[in-house]
Design an enzyme around this catalytic site. Structure first.
Site, PDB file in Angstrom:
ATOM      1  N   GLN A 102       6.968  44.055  51.798  1.00  0.00           N
ATOM      2  CA  GLN A 102       8.076  44.394  50.896  1.00  0.00           C
ATOM      3  C   GLN A 102       7.947  43.614  49.590  1.00  0.00           C
ATOM      4  O   GLN A 102       8.170  44.153  48.510  1.00  0.00           O
ATOM      5  CB  GLN A 102       9.407  44.127  51.588  1.00  0.00           C
ATOM      6  CG  GLN A 102       9.611  45.052  52.782  1.00  0.00           C
ATOM      7  CD  GLN A 102      10.890  44.786  53.551  1.00  0.00           C
ATOM      8  OE1 GLN A 102      11.645  43.871  53.218  1.00  0.00           O
ATOM      9  NE2 GLN A 102      11.126  45.569  54.589  1.00  0.00           N
TER      10      GLN A 102
ATOM     11  N   ARG B  36      20.279  39.169  54.179  1.00  0.00           N
ATOM     12  CA  ARG B  36      18.810  39.073  54.163  1.00  0.00           C
ATOM     13  C   ARG B  36      18.312  38.469  52.853  1.00  0.00           C
ATOM     14  O   ARG B  36      18.886  38.710  51.789  1.00  0.00           O
ATOM     15  CB  ARG B  36      18.205  40.451  54.446  1.00  0.00           C
ATOM     16  CG  ARG B  36      18.645  40.907  55.840  1.00  0.00           C
ATOM     17  CD  ARG B  36      17.988  42.135  56.278  1.00  0.00           C
ATOM     18  NE  ARG B  36      16.563  41.954  56.475  1.00  0.00           N
ATOM     19  CZ  ARG B  36      15.720  42.945  56.709  1.00  0.00           C
ATOM     20  NH1 ARG B  36      16.178  44.177  56.770  1.00  0.00           N
ATOM     21  NH2 ARG B  36      14.445  42.702  56.880  1.00  0.00           N
TER      22      ARG B  36
ATOM     23  N   GLY C 209      16.194  47.018  54.212  1.00  0.00           N
ATOM     24  CA  GLY C 209      15.529  45.944  53.462  1.00  0.00           C
ATOM     25  C   GLY C 209      14.375  46.497  52.643  1.00  0.00           C
ATOM     26  O   GLY C 209      14.151  46.094  51.492  1.00  0.00           O
TER      27      GLY C 209
ATOM     28  N   ASP D  68       7.082  44.161  63.678  1.00  0.00           N
ATOM     29  CA  ASP D  68       8.208  44.990  64.118  1.00  0.00           C
ATOM     30  C   ASP D  68       8.158  45.295  65.616  1.00  0.00           C
ATOM     31  O   ASP D  68       9.124  45.838  66.166  1.00  0.00           O
ATOM     32  CB  ASP D  68       8.236  46.305  63.317  1.00  0.00           C
ATOM     33  CG  ASP D  68       8.679  46.071  61.872  1.00  0.00           C
ATOM     34  OD1 ASP D  68       9.228  44.985  61.581  1.00  0.00           O
ATOM     35  OD2 ASP D  68       8.464  46.961  61.028  1.00  0.00           O
TER      36      ASP D  68
HETATM   37  C1  S3P Z   1       8.177  46.823  55.871  1.00  0.00           C
HETATM   38  C2  S3P Z   1       7.636  45.578  55.919  1.00  0.00           C
HETATM   39  C3  S3P Z   1       7.963  44.590  56.952  1.00  0.00           C
HETATM   40  C4  S3P Z   1       8.618  45.243  58.161  1.00  0.00           C
HETATM   41  C5  S3P Z   1       9.692  46.215  57.778  1.00  0.00           C
HETATM   42  C6  S3P Z   1       9.123  47.310  56.902  1.00  0.00           C
HETATM   43  C7  S3P Z   1       7.791  47.715  54.762  1.00  0.00           C
HETATM   44  O1  S3P Z   1       8.856  43.635  56.415  1.00  0.00           O
HETATM   45  O2  S3P Z   1       9.147  44.267  59.019  1.00  0.00           O
HETATM   46  O3  S3P Z   1      10.271  46.810  58.919  1.00  0.00           O
HETATM   47  O4  S3P Z   1       8.046  48.922  54.833  1.00  0.00           O
HETATM   48  O5  S3P Z   1       7.222  47.211  53.784  1.00  0.00           O
HETATM   49  P1  S3P Z   1       8.321  42.374  55.540  1.00  0.00           P
HETATM   50  O6  S3P Z   1       7.746  42.888  54.307  1.00  0.00           O
HETATM   51  O7  S3P Z   1       9.564  41.559  55.276  1.00  0.00           O
HETATM   52  O8  S3P Z   1       7.352  41.670  56.422  1.00  0.00           O
END
Ligand code: S3P
Length: 428
Positions: free
Chosen positions: A160, A112, A84, A313
């Site tokens: 993200q 997702r 993701g 996480d």
């Molecule tokens: C991440 C942000 C988190 C986290 C994912 C990694 C990142 O997700 O849960 O494992 O590297 O920016 P979200 O941005 O959806 O909260």
């Protein structure tokens, strides 16, 4: 006993992307050699970056970037696998790049939500087309043209989303402002500062605001060592707290970024005996140090919405620790858990029930009644590396007899996970 964990997954993916966009040679050490990082690296190769194989021992990798205008339209789809982070961050990069590319991924990634990044990127002028279902990958990015600046209020705290918008601003050379209801992990802001692109950051009544005002024409290469992933460390520390690793475990050279270490407060509240030592010599933008956990008598706690972004996480391992603690553990305000590699609330509830643990499911969390007895039964990983590892920790405790359907999923973020637990058990 001392041990290490592999490099941080979030930081590894960000430094690879920034190295690809830089003008000149970046030198990166300690990169995670895991499934998600490899998927992002492979996508960058298809975009024209001469990116060597990621070393499995953390040794140095040199990457000559193509410059922020240098990415090329790939001749095949970019397969982001399970990642993701890779997908959402690259969407921001591609939106600003004026090239054509299609992003695809595995079954989990296809379910997702991508609207959270596509909406702001479209508002900036990006041309994004959902090829199957609106809001999901496969997504085609189609020569977006110059991007407009944006002042975006994200409905969810998400690093993200924030990073995708910041990268679109960096590559598209336009001002961007992102506000999120509560601060999410800040690796992108820190790495931007490291390459001389400061963002201005402040708390405002509606949340946490990050502003990128003057994106430069040229991105400076990085010389950077990635610290160990504190989210991987959480599994090892939990194993120690639950008595699985003998008296104590120390993990060296691990990230101590406070937007990631919220779980240490939760572990302490549950009764874990922890010692945290910041590295005294620090010449990097990401704090690091060592964490020691000692076997402890644990009790339940409550995790609320304010804490969630900094423990997001680690909620699976906190829930599993709750199953072995005295009293009730309550996790609320965590509906984002339903949108991870699996619906983690559902995965946790199903598996804990399969082990005979009393659980209550809520839309935004769960309540676990501690069992304090060795657990037995069969559980599923639901295609989710953190669910596999959380129950992996339980399965290695004395007296437990737990079978996990897909233990290899740990390779996504923590290659060597099972070997580390075995080594600690043998040394105990
Ligand atoms: C991440 C942000 C988190 C986290 C994912 C990694 C990142 O997700 O849960 O494992 O590297 O920016 P979200 O941005 O959806 O909260």
């Amino acid at each position: 006993m001392k041990t290490y964990v592999p490099g941080d997954k979030s930081i590894s993916q960000r430094v690879l992307i920034l190295a690809a966009l830089a003008s000149g040679e970046s030198r990166l050490r300690g990169l995670l050699h895991g499934g998600d990082v490899e998927a992002t690296a492979q996508a960058l190769r298809l975009l024209g970056v001469a990116l060597p194989r990621i070393p499995s021992d953390g040794s140095e990798l040199c990457i000559t970037g193509l410059g922020s205008d240098g990415l090329k339209s790939p001749v095949q789809d970019l397969d982001l696998g399970n990642s993701g982070t890779g997908t959402r961050l690259l969407l921001g990069v591609l939106a600003g790049s004026q090239i054509e590319a299609t992003l695809v991924g595995d079954v989990s990634l296809r379910s997702r939500p991508m609207r959270r990044v596509c909406n702001p990127l479209r508002a900036m002028g990006a041309h994004l087309e959902h090829l199957c279902e609106e809001g999901c990958i496969p997504i085609r990015v189609d020569r977006s043209g110059p991007l407009r600046s944006i002042d975006w209020m994200s409905p969810v705290p998400s690093a993200q989303v924030k990073s995708s918008i910041l990268l679109a601003g960096l590559v598209g050379r336009t001002k961007v402002v992102v506000t999120e209801p509560r601060q999410s992990r800040d690796h992108t802001e820190r790495l931007f500062a490291e390459i001389g692109v400061p963002t201005s950051i402040r708390n405002i009544p509606s949340g946490h605001r990050v502003e990128l005002t003057n994106p430069p024409d040229i991105i400076t290469p990085l010389d950077f060592s990635v610290p160990g992933d504190v989210s991987s460390a959480a599994f090892v520390l939990a194993f120690a707290a639950l008595g699985g690793a003998g008296v104590s475990v120390t993990i060296d050279n691990v990230s101590l970024n406070r937007t990631r270490t919220g779980f240490l407060d939760v572990f302490s509240r549950m009764g874990t005996d922890l010692t945290i030592e910041k590295a005294t010599f620090e010449n990097t933008c990401e704090p690091r140090g060592s964490i020691t956990a000692r076997s402890s008598k644990l009790h339940g706690t409550e995790v609320n919405i304010r804490e969630v972004p900094a423990v997001i996480d680690e909620l699976p391992i906190i829930a599993v620790m709750g199953a072995c603690s005295e009293g009730r553990t309550i996790i609320r305000g965590a509906s984002e858990l339903r949108l991870k590699e699996s619906d983690r609330i559902h995965s946790l509830v199903q598996n804990l029930q399969a082990l005979g643990v009393e659980v209550v499911e809520h839309d935004d969390g769960l309540e676990i009644e501690g069992a304090r007895r060795p657990l037995k039964g069969q559980v599923r990983a639901f295609g989710d590396h953190r669910i596999a590892m959380a129950f992996g920790v339980l399965s290695k405790l004395e007296g437990a007899n737990i079978e996990i359907d897909d233990p290899k999923l740990s390779d996504i973020s923590f290659p060597g996970f099972w070997g580390t637990l075995d080594k600690l058990t043998q040394a105990a």
